[in-house]
Design a protein around this motif. Structure first.
Motif, PDB file in Angstrom:
ATOM      1  N   LEU A 112      -6.425  17.589  -5.738  1.00  0.00           N
ATOM      2  CA  LEU A 112      -5.525  16.285  -6.239  1.00  0.00           C
ATOM      3  C   LEU A 112      -4.639  15.435  -4.901  1.00  0.00           C
ATOM      4  O   LEU A 112      -3.521  14.318  -5.809  1.00  0.00           O
ATOM      5  N   PRO A 113      -4.336  16.036  -3.621  1.00  0.00           N
ATOM      6  CA  PRO A 113      -3.476  14.863  -2.865  1.00  0.00           C
ATOM      7  C   PRO A 113      -4.340  14.082  -2.870  1.00  0.00           C
ATOM      8  O   PRO A 113      -3.923  12.763  -2.972  1.00  0.00           O
ATOM      9  N   ASP A 114      -6.133  13.674  -2.717  1.00  0.00           N
ATOM     10  CA  ASP A 114      -6.595  12.879  -2.931  1.00  0.00           C
ATOM     11  C   ASP A 114      -6.672  11.984  -4.380  1.00  0.00           C
ATOM     12  O   ASP A 114      -5.951  10.061  -4.182  1.00  0.00           O
ATOM     13  N   ILE A 115      -6.202  12.286  -5.110  1.00  0.00           N
ATOM     14  CA  ILE A 115      -5.691  11.209  -6.803  1.00  0.00           C
ATOM     15  C   ILE A 115      -4.501  10.525  -6.665  1.00  0.00           C
ATOM     16  O   ILE A 115      -4.533  10.003  -6.472  1.00  0.00           O
ATOM     17  N   GLU A 116      -4.288  11.919  -6.169  1.00  0.00           N
ATOM     18  CA  GLU A 116      -2.439  11.598  -6.070  1.00  0.00           C
ATOM     19  C   GLU A 116      -2.481   9.758  -4.943  1.00  0.00           C
ATOM     20  O   GLU A 116      -1.193   9.000  -4.728  1.00  0.00           O
ATOM     21  N   GLU A 117      -2.918  10.471  -4.147  1.00  0.00           N
ATOM     22  CA  GLU A 117      -2.914   9.003  -3.304  1.00  0.00           C
ATOM     23  C   GLU A 117      -3.249   8.082  -3.403  1.00  0.00           C
ATOM     24  O   GLU A 117      -3.318   6.647  -3.354  1.00  0.00           O
ATOM     25  N   TYR A 118      -4.248   7.736  -4.217  1.00  0.00           N
ATOM     26  CA  TYR A 118      -5.008   6.491  -4.844  1.00  0.00           C
ATOM     27  C   TYR A 118      -4.115   6.337  -6.031  1.00  0.00           C
ATOM     28  O   TYR A 118      -3.868   5.120  -6.001  1.00  0.00           O
ATOM     29  N   ILE A 119      -3.254   6.986  -6.986  1.00  0.00           N
ATOM     30  CA  ILE A 119      -2.984   6.889  -8.038  1.00  0.00           C
ATOM     31  C   ILE A 119      -1.243   5.722  -7.308  1.00  0.00           C
ATOM     32  O   ILE A 119      -1.091   4.843  -7.807  1.00  0.00           O
ATOM     33  N   ARG A 120      -0.737   6.526  -5.804  1.00  0.00           N
ATOM     34  CA  ARG A 120       0.248   5.643  -5.215  1.00  0.00           C
ATOM     35  C   ARG A 120      -0.228   3.885  -4.914  1.00  0.00           C
ATOM     36  O   ARG A 120       0.275   3.066  -5.064  1.00  0.00           O
ATOM     37  N   THR A 121      -1.136   3.816  -4.044  1.00  0.00           N
ATOM     38  CA  THR A 121      -1.742   3.173  -3.932  1.00  0.00           C
ATOM     39  C   THR A 121      -2.543   1.905  -4.760  1.00  0.00           C
ATOM     40  O   THR A 121      -1.631   1.177  -5.104  1.00  0.00           O
ATOM     41  N   GLN A 122      -2.868   2.270  -6.220  1.00  0.00           N
ATOM     42  CA  GLN A 122      -2.440   1.287  -7.073  1.00  0.00           C
ATOM     43  C   GLN A 122      -1.583   1.116  -8.224  1.00  0.00           C
ATOM     44  O   GLN A 122      -1.037  -0.422  -8.890  1.00  0.00           O
ATOM     45  N   GLY A 123      -0.715   1.907  -8.208  1.00  0.00           N
ATOM     46  CA  GLY A 123       0.827   1.888  -8.631  1.00  0.00           C
ATOM     47  C   GLY A 123       0.605   1.050 -10.335  1.00  0.00           C
ATOM     48  O   GLY A 123      -0.158   1.489 -11.030  1.00  0.00           O
ATOM     49  N   ALA A 124       1.377  -0.167 -10.600  1.00  0.00           N
ATOM     50  CA  ALA A 124       0.864  -0.245 -12.377  1.00  0.00           C
ATOM     51  C   ALA A 124      -0.208  -0.605 -12.556  1.00  0.00           C
ATOM     52  O   ALA A 124      -0.496  -1.346 -13.531  1.00  0.00           O
ATOM     53  N   ALA A 125      -0.801  -1.379 -11.633  1.00  0.00           N
ATOM     54  CA  ALA A 125      -2.147  -1.322 -12.043  1.00  0.00           C
ATOM     55  C   ALA A 125      -2.552  -0.488 -12.652  1.00  0.00           C
ATOM     56  O   ALA A 125      -3.788  -0.821 -13.760  1.00  0.00           O
ATOM     57  N   LEU A 126      -2.905   0.554 -12.542  1.00  0.00           N
ATOM     58  CA  LEU A 126      -3.858   1.734 -13.661  1.00  0.00           C
ATOM     59  C   LEU A 126      -3.006   1.387 -14.993  1.00  0.00           C
ATOM     60  O   LEU A 126      -3.718   2.468 -15.237  1.00  0.00           O
ATOM     61  N   LEU A 127      -2.008   0.682 -15.279  1.00  0.00           N
ATOM     62  CA  LEU A 127      -1.858   0.898 -16.646  1.00  0.00           C
ATOM     63  C   LEU A 127      -1.904  -0.322 -17.897  1.00  0.00           C
ATOM     64  O   LEU A 127      -2.323   0.042 -18.624  1.00  0.00           O
TER      65      LEU A 127
ATOM     66  N   PRO B  73      -5.909  -0.867 -18.998  1.00  0.00           N
ATOM     67  CA  PRO B  73      -7.083   0.046 -19.715  1.00  0.00           C
ATOM     68  C   PRO B  73      -7.993  -0.796 -18.317  1.00  0.00           C
ATOM     69  O   PRO B  73      -9.178   0.192 -18.183  1.00  0.00           O
ATOM     70  N   VAL B  74      -8.832  -1.892 -17.486  1.00  0.00           N
ATOM     71  CA  VAL B  74      -9.714  -2.356 -16.621  1.00  0.00           C
ATOM     72  C   VAL B  74      -9.194  -1.312 -15.960  1.00  0.00           C
ATOM     73  O   VAL B  74     -10.912  -1.628 -15.493  1.00  0.00           O
ATOM     74  N   ALA B  75      -8.785  -0.660 -14.902  1.00  0.00           N
ATOM     75  CA  ALA B  75      -8.453   0.322 -14.158  1.00  0.00           C
ATOM     76  C   ALA B  75      -8.668   1.595 -14.554  1.00  0.00           C
ATOM     77  O   ALA B  75      -9.310   2.306 -13.422  1.00  0.00           O
ATOM     78  N   ARG B  76      -8.969   1.801 -15.754  1.00  0.00           N
ATOM     79  CA  ARG B  76      -9.648   3.007 -16.045  1.00  0.00           C
ATOM     80  C   ARG B  76     -11.206   3.866 -15.219  1.00  0.00           C
ATOM     81  O   ARG B  76     -11.520   4.382 -15.089  1.00  0.00           O
ATOM     82  N   GLU B  77     -11.943   2.876 -15.582  1.00  0.00           N
ATOM     83  CA  GLU B  77     -13.338   3.124 -14.807  1.00  0.00           C
ATOM     84  C   GLU B  77     -13.021   3.062 -13.403  1.00  0.00           C
ATOM     85  O   GLU B  77     -13.697   4.251 -13.206  1.00  0.00           O
ATOM     86  N   SER B  78     -12.355   2.964 -12.508  1.00  0.00           N
ATOM     87  CA  SER B  78     -12.196   3.140 -11.182  1.00  0.00           C
ATOM     88  C   SER B  78     -10.634   4.302 -11.006  1.00  0.00           C
ATOM     89  O   SER B  78     -11.303   5.002  -9.531  1.00  0.00           O
ATOM     90  N   LEU B  79     -10.572   4.265 -12.245  1.00  0.00           N
ATOM     91  CA  LEU B  79      -9.662   5.931 -11.634  1.00  0.00           C
ATOM     92  C   LEU B  79     -10.620   7.063 -11.952  1.00  0.00           C
ATOM     93  O   LEU B  79     -11.110   7.730 -11.217  1.00  0.00           O
ATOM     94  N   GLU B  80     -11.475   6.858 -12.889  1.00  0.00           N
ATOM     95  CA  GLU B  80     -12.254   8.226 -13.618  1.00  0.00           C
ATOM     96  C   GLU B  80     -13.699   8.727 -12.611  1.00  0.00           C
ATOM     97  O   GLU B  80     -14.190   9.527 -11.842  1.00  0.00           O
ATOM     98  N   ARG B  81     -13.404   6.725 -11.354  1.00  0.00           N
ATOM     99  CA  ARG B  81     -14.516   7.425 -10.341  1.00  0.00           C
ATOM    100  C   ARG B  81     -13.424   8.381  -9.342  1.00  0.00           C
ATOM    101  O   ARG B  81     -14.631   8.792  -8.492  1.00  0.00           O
ATOM    102  N   VAL B  82     -12.275   7.977  -9.873  1.00  0.00           N
ATOM    103  CA  VAL B  82     -11.136   9.779  -9.023  1.00  0.00           C
ATOM    104  C   VAL B  82     -11.468  10.483  -9.088  1.00  0.00           C
ATOM    105  O   VAL B  82     -11.568  11.551  -8.249  1.00  0.00           O
TER     106      VAL B  82
END
Length: 479
Positions: free
Chosen positions: A54-69, A71-80
């Motif tokens: 979880l800490p690594d995933i939460e760090e990635y979410i904080r760095t990506q911010g609103a870009a995760l909203l 749909p194109v961000a799905r592929e990169s998020l699922e790699r994490v």
């Protein structure tokens, strides 16, 4: 252990079963822990593996911010996010699902996701971590919900095998070790108990075979030891008792044999002088003297017959006279034997009927002299107890290995007492069957002894038609 009581041995066996199975189970659990630590992260993930990500995933979410909203961000998020053991959903500011690995919502009420931010809560059998998506100037445009389980999971295909092995071992170990301990310790206990029991059974068989020259080599200060000691004492006492009885029987036989021998000569002299007086043409006898001489002669003959029977029985019991088998044609043998009784049967108006079944004219081998003596005793007994006008029926069956005889007469039936004692020495029968003759009750005893020597048996019974029957058989001797 051997000298303890059976109750104590049972208790110790139970304790050994429980303790050994517990120790073996604990050793298996310890081995399982060692194996788990060895395989950890290589083949098996520990229960908190996904939680530790979880800490690594939460760090990635904080760095990506609103870009995760987007749909194109799905592929990169699922790699994490490790999707093999973790589900996720991306929510917008209104709490609506944008995308994710599952469609079923983790929060039911509108706005509940906001209350759950930065917390971990249970939902749908999993733990859910609500991670906020922080936009520009600290806005809250959405969130990511991460769902995972706290359980051991496989790291790869072989990990499933090792998990199954560990699970089966941990679950089955107590039962397997308990069963094995039962088998091992009960076998040892049964061996300690069975050994004296087997010795007692063998000792009982030895006594059954009339062998008392054996020892029970078992010593223990418990119930089985005392039982074996008591059995051994009983055997020794029985041996002493049987020896005393055997000695008395031998003395009785010797006395009877000596008495019979001693009586044989004077009876022969009495019979000889009586006959000389009866048939002396020069001697003048009154009617009374002649009658007295006949009575003396008849009783001397009866006594002489009894002495001969006693000597014959003594010879049977002591020497075990050997068999002398000869070839015999059953048909001719029976006809010749019955011809000896034609005169007596005619005088008593008794009809003798004969039936021979089987190969009556094919020679068979047996001791003809012994069989003749059996037939003499049985037929004489039948003639004695068959009333005038009666019938004696003789049936002979020739079989491949034996010859069977059935001799029935229309005289008085055997009583229950007769059937129980007929072949005992000196049994004279019920009054209804013993009024004639004055026999000593040795004829049928001789029949039984001879039949046994010929490898057969003899029995008495009453037929359905009311006849008194004696049936016996003897073996045929091979060439």
């Amino acid at each position: 252990m051997k000298d303890r009581s059976l109750k104590s041995q049972v208790r110790i066996t139970i304790v050994l079963i429980v303790v050994s199975s517990l120790l073996a189970t604990m050793a298996t659990y310890a081995a399982g822990v060692v194996l788990f630590n060895f395989l950890q992260y290589k083949r098996i993930y520990p229960a908190n593996y996904y939680e530790s990500r979880l800490p690594d995933i939460e760090e990635y979410i904080r760095t990506q911010g609103a870009a995760l909203l987007e749909p194109v961000a799905r592929e990169s998020l699922e790699r994490v996010i490790p999707l093999e053991g973790m589900d996720y959903q991306v929510l917008d500011g209104a709490g609506e699902r944008l995308y994710g690995s599952v469609s079923e919502p983790f929060v039911r009420q509108r706005g509940e996701w906001i209350q759950r931010l930065n917390t971990t809560f249970p939902a749908r059998g999993k733990y859910v971590r609500a991670v906020p998506i922080v936009g520009e100037q600290g806005s809250l445009p959405g969130a990511v919900l991460l769902a995972y389980e706290l359980k051991v999971t496989p790291a790869d295909g072989s990990g499933r095998f090792w998990i199954a092995v560990l699970f089966v071992a941990l679950v089955a170990a107590p039962f397997v070790y308990f069963v094995l301990a039962i088998l091992i310790f009960t076998k040892r206990f049964a061996g300690r108990v069975n050994r004296p029991l087997q010795m007692l059974m063998e000792a009982a068989n030895q006594i059954k075979r009339k062998n008392l020259d054996f020892e029970l080599n078992y010593r223990a200060d418990n119930e089985l030891g005392r039982l074996c000691a008591a059995f051994s004492e009983m055997k020794d006492e029985l041996k002493r008792s049987l020896f005393a009885q055997w000695k008395m029987e031998e003395e009785r036989r010797s006395m009877i044999e000596a008495l019979a021998h001693d009586l044989k000569t004077p009876l022969s002299l009495i019979l000889g002088y009586t006959e000389a007086l009866i048939y002396d043409a020069e001697a003048a006898h009154t009617g009374k003297q002649a009658r007295y001489l006949r009575i003396i002669k008849e009783n001397a003959e009866t006594s002489s017959t009894l002495v001969r029977q006693m000597l014959y029985i003594s010879d049977l019991e002591n020497s075990g006279s050997s068999l002398n088998p000869v070839p015999v044609l059953i048909g001719s043998f029976i006809r010749q034997k019955l011809s000896h009784y034609d005169l007596q049967a005619n005088q008593q108006r008794i009809r003798i009927e004969t039936e021979i079944h089987g190969e009556s004219e094919t020679p068979v081998r047996f001791d003809a002299e012994m069989v003749e003596r059996i037939l003499d005793n049985v037929i004489t007994n039948s003639l004695e107890h068959t009333p005038p006008g009666g019938r004696i029926r003789i049936s002979v069956h020739v079989q491949p290995d034996r010859v069977s005889y059935e001799i029935c007469n229309t005289g008085q039936c055997f009583s229950k007492k007769d059937l129980e004692n007929l072949f005992h020495r000196f049994y004279r029968g019920e009054e209804a069957r013993s009024g004639k003759g004055g026999h000593a009750g040795l004829g049928l005893y001789i029949v039984q002894q001879l039949t046994a020597k010929l490898g057969g048996t003899v029995k008495a019974y009453n037929s359905e038609s009311g006849e008194a029957c004696i049936a016996f058989h003897h073996a045929i001797t091979s060439d």
